[in-house]
Design a protein around this motif. Sequence first.
Motif: not given
Length: 140
Positions: A32-42, A61-65, A71-73
């Motif tokens: 569900h990384q597409q819900n993030g704020k950083s480039i990781l969502k892509f 990439f300063n993603e929310h903790r 993502i891990v869980n």
Amino acid sequence: RKKMFENIVRLLNPGGYLYVTFPPRFSAFAGHQQNGKSILKFVPYVQLLPDFLIRTLGNIFNEHRYMIGAIVNNYRNGLTVKKFVNYCKAFGFDFLVRELFLIRPIYKIKFNMPPVRMPWLPLLGEFLATGCECLLQKKD
């Protein structure tokens, strides 16, 4: 997951219906990384990386903790299509509808992308499908 099925079976009447939708554990965006704020969502398949690398990239990439933890869980708790089918059979469910999607229907709402079904491919479906959607019926 087994406990989840035990609870569902206990709560659902014989002949009752259950609709389930989930991203297969190994699919591109199962974290569900597409819900993030950083480039990781892509970044597809980021959840398949080792935990320490996901956390490192998230910090870089300063993603929310909470997103990094999610993502891990999500990967740890994720469910493969095969395991889901096995649980359904073991707990007495019949499949009324069983679909894999290259583009999940929810993506129409989230990203204005129309759903795209794909064939039920046992191994490839685990990696290529972004969604598994099933209508189940509890056996009498």
